[in-house]
Structure formats: C-alpha cells, structure tokens
Design a protein around this motif. Structure first.
Motif, PDB file in Angstrom:
ATOM      1  N   SER A  56       1.331  10.582  -0.503  1.00 22.14           N
ATOM      2  CA  SER A  56       1.031  11.006  -1.700  1.00 22.14           C
ATOM      3  C   SER A  56      -0.317  11.649  -1.677  1.00 22.14           C
ATOM      4  CB  SER A  56       1.322  10.106  -2.818  1.00 22.14           C
ATOM      5  OG  SER A  56       0.215   9.033  -2.899  1.00 22.14           O
ATOM      6  N   GLU A  57      -0.630  12.426  -2.666  1.00 25.75           N
ATOM      7  CA  GLU A  57      -2.102  12.922  -2.852  1.00 25.75           C
ATOM      8  C   GLU A  57      -3.128  11.870  -2.964  1.00 25.75           C
ATOM      9  OE1 GLU A  57      -3.595  15.941  -3.306  1.00 25.75           O
ATOM     10  OE2 GLU A  57      -1.691  16.636  -2.530  1.00 25.75           O
ATOM     11  N   GLU A  58      -2.729  10.712  -3.670  1.00 28.50           N
ATOM     12  CA  GLU A  58      -3.512   9.487  -3.931  1.00 28.50           C
ATOM     13  C   GLU A  58      -3.823   8.684  -2.451  1.00 28.50           C
ATOM     14  OE1 GLU A  58      -4.500   8.879  -6.770  1.00 28.50           O
ATOM     15  OE2 GLU A  58      -5.945   7.196  -6.059  1.00 28.50           O
ATOM     16  N   ILE A  59      -2.681   8.740  -1.828  1.00 30.10           N
ATOM     17  CA  ILE A  59      -2.871   8.042  -0.367  1.00 30.10           C
ATOM     18  C   ILE A  59      -3.731   8.982   0.257  1.00 30.10           C
ATOM     19  CG2 ILE A  59      -1.608   7.590   1.762  1.00 30.10           C
ATOM     20  CD1 ILE A  59       0.931   6.750   0.067  1.00 30.10           C
ATOM     21  N   LEU A  60      -3.497  10.097   0.363  1.00 29.08           N
ATOM     22  CA  LEU A  60      -4.334  11.079   1.214  1.00 29.08           C
ATOM     23  C   LEU A  60      -5.831  10.868   0.841  1.00 29.08           C
ATOM     24  CD1 LEU A  60      -2.222  13.921   1.912  1.00 29.08           C
ATOM     25  CD2 LEU A  60      -2.625  11.993   3.449  1.00 29.08           C
ATOM     26  N   LYS A  61      -6.042  11.034  -0.365  1.00 28.29           N
ATOM     27  CA  LYS A  61      -7.419  10.906  -1.247  1.00 28.29           C
ATOM     28  C   LYS A  61      -8.300   9.810  -0.664  1.00 28.29           C
ATOM     29  CE  LYS A  61      -7.506  11.979  -5.408  1.00 28.29           C
ATOM     30  NZ  LYS A  61      -7.893  11.739  -6.897  1.00 28.29           N
ATOM     31  N   THR A  62      -7.359   8.722  -0.472  1.00 27.46           N
ATOM     32  CA  THR A  62      -7.888   7.310  -0.159  1.00 27.46           C
ATOM     33  C   THR A  62      -8.157   7.141   1.240  1.00 27.46           C
ATOM     34  OG1 THR A  62      -6.756   6.303  -2.181  1.00 27.46           O
ATOM     35  CG2 THR A  62      -7.716   4.768  -0.652  1.00 27.46           C
ATOM     36  N   TYR A  63      -7.196   7.328   2.169  1.00 26.95           N
ATOM     37  CA  TYR A  63      -7.143   7.051   3.621  1.00 26.95           C
ATOM     38  C   TYR A  63      -7.652   8.453   4.382  1.00 26.95           C
ATOM     39  CZ  TYR A  63      -5.289   2.759   1.585  1.00 26.95           C
ATOM     40  OH  TYR A  63      -5.116   1.895   0.835  1.00 26.95           O
TER      41      TYR A  63
END
Ligand SMILES: [Zn+2]
Length: 297
Positions: A56-63
């Motif tokens: 997800s966007e959220e996963i990519l933003k974090t990792y």
C-alpha cells in the motif's frame, strides 16, 4: 555513479538497478559447525517498488521512503571438511572472481544446489556452451525440472518470454550426465537429506519448484532460502507483499509466512539470494504479523 542497467529473472525483472553509492565487500564468511558458509555477492542495488504486489501507499511511505529499497544478487558457497558446495550461481558475472577471493577454482566445485531456475540463479552454470563447473554434480528439485521442461507450458508462454525456458533447458542438457533430481521435503518433515547435512524443503510459489536448503552440521543449522524474499525492507514487516515475477504469488506468500514462523521459532539463521550484505542473519518476531531481520556482523 556507475549505472548498472540490469534485467534479471527471465527478463521480467522490471527494475533498473543503480549501484549503491556505498561500495560493500562482495564476500562474507560465517562459520556453521565444522563448515563455513560464504556470501558471494554479485551486485547490490536500490530497487524499484514497482515490482511489488500488495504494498500500500502507507507501506511504501514507511519502508521505502526514498522510493527505493535495498536489494542484492547473491550465491553462497558452503565449504565442508571435504566438499565445496555452491548454492545457485547468480548471473555468473562476478561469481568466479568471488570464488577466486576464497581460493576456490571452478574445477574445485564438487556440488551445485539449485533453488530454482530463474536466470539470476543459473546464469553462472555455463561458460559459453560449456559447463562452468566441469567436476560438479548438480542437484535440482524435480518439480522445478518438470516446470521448465514442460512443452505445454512453454507453448503457452509468449514467444518473447520463452528465453528463461531455453536457458534452463540448456543448463539441464549440459549437466545431464551429472544431474540429480530430488523431491523436496515438506517443512518440518523428518529430514531426508539429499546429502549428509543438507535437506531440500519445498517453498513453492515463487516458481513451481522453488526450494530452500536447510544445512545442519555439528548441531548448528542455517537455512539458505533462495528467493523467499526480494525486498527485505518491505517483506519482513509485511510478508504478504509479493513480487511480479512470483509464478504463484499466493503460494509464495504462504511459503514465506510458514518459513518465517519456522526459522523464528527454532532460531535458525537464514541466508538469501536477494538479502543485502552480508546476505545472512537472524529473524526475530516484530509487532503484528511481521518480522525483523538482524544481519550478521
Ligand atoms: Zn527468482
């Protein structure tokens, strides 16, 4: 910065890789009982999350906050008291230099174990039309052999994507006098070693016969897990993220979850063909359903 435009894995490796600014060593050796396992790293690069499925966007933003994740291409050499055993061969570009660093000539490789037949794992098997390892016995999982040599599957594959099948068949043909097919065990099954201290375990999904190898010597263990992960930074916290070149992504996810749970439970260190330097380490449980990877020092 040197640009390495690299197309891997049957030409399906959709990223172009840029050499990391920080040059890391390409060989790293770790003792296991009375043996040693050496990382033979061919390249280290930042990879493009475009190859991920389910991030997800959220996963990519974090990792992957800078829009990339670290990646490597590795083979491994297990040196027992009397055998040199290679696990995969990378693309073959730097493999022989790395072996030379360890004082091992290609003629001195006794055994090659193959996790699966993608081009970045069997690329070092041939030199031109000749065997690169003239004295080696080659161990290949039976379901992997069945997949890459299946005429129906080849016929159903678009012609411009058949190169990987042709490469696999060339390797199989070249080594046919020293080729040993084996059926991998199921995870946790009582060991049926292929060779003393080496058990092949099914981790099907990335390819239909993708196999990991459990090495055990003097009660010490290490799992060489092939392509169980391609993006450690993302697939450790989120093992449910797959990659576009998984032949069966759902099975690949299941295999990743099961093996992560197993190695964490039994504290078995791991080595992987796309784990960044030093390519080996320990898995620890993280919060939620994810894991942390602690690289060896
Ligand atoms: Zn692969």
């Amino acid at each position: 910065m040197k640009r390495l435009a690299t197309k891997l894995c049957l030409g399906l490796w959709l990223l172009s890789a840029v050499a990391s600014a920080q040059e890391l060593p390409s060989v790293f050796t770790y003792p296991i009982g009375n043996c040693t396992l050496s990382l033979l790293c061919e390249s280290q690069q930042k990879a493009n999350p475009g190859i991920l499925i389910g991030a997800s966007e959220e996963i990519l933003k974090t990792y992957a906050p800078d829009g990339t994740f670290p990646n490597a291409m590795n083979a491994f050499l297990l040196q027992t008291p009397d055998k040199n055993i290679l696990f995969d061969t990378g693309m073959g570009r730097k493999l022989f230099d790395n072996l030379a660093t360890l004082g091992v000539a290609a003629e001195k490789i006794d055994i090659v174990m193959i996790t699966h037949m993608h081009g970045d794992h069997i690329g070092g098997m041939l030199k031109g039309d000749d065997k690169a390892f003239p004295n080696a016995d080659v161990y290949l999982p039976q379901p992997e052999y069945d997949y890459w040599t299946n005429p129906e599957i080849i016929a159903q594959t678009p012609e411009n994507r058949r190169g990987g099948f042709h490469n696999a068949i060339r390797v199989i043909e070249s080594y046919k006098d020293r080729l040993h097919l084996f059926v991998p065990d199921r995870l946790g099954e009582k060991a049926q070693p292929i060779l003393p201290g080496i058990q092949g375990i099914a981790a099907y999904g990335h390819t239909p016969g993708h196999t990991v190898f459990l090495v055990e010597t003097e009660k010490r263990k290490l799992l060489i897990w092939g392509d169980l992960t391609h993006a450690m930074a993302i697939q450790m916290p989120h093992p449910e993220v797959a990659v576009t070149y998984d032949v069966h992504p759902e099975d690949a996810i299941r295999a990743r979850r099961e093996i992560l749970e197993y190695v964490e439970k039994y504290r078995i260190p791991v080595a992987g063909m796309h784990i960044p330097f030093p390519g080996m380490g320990q898995i620890k449980k993280a919060e939620g359903t994810g894991y942390n990877f602690i690289p060896f020092q």
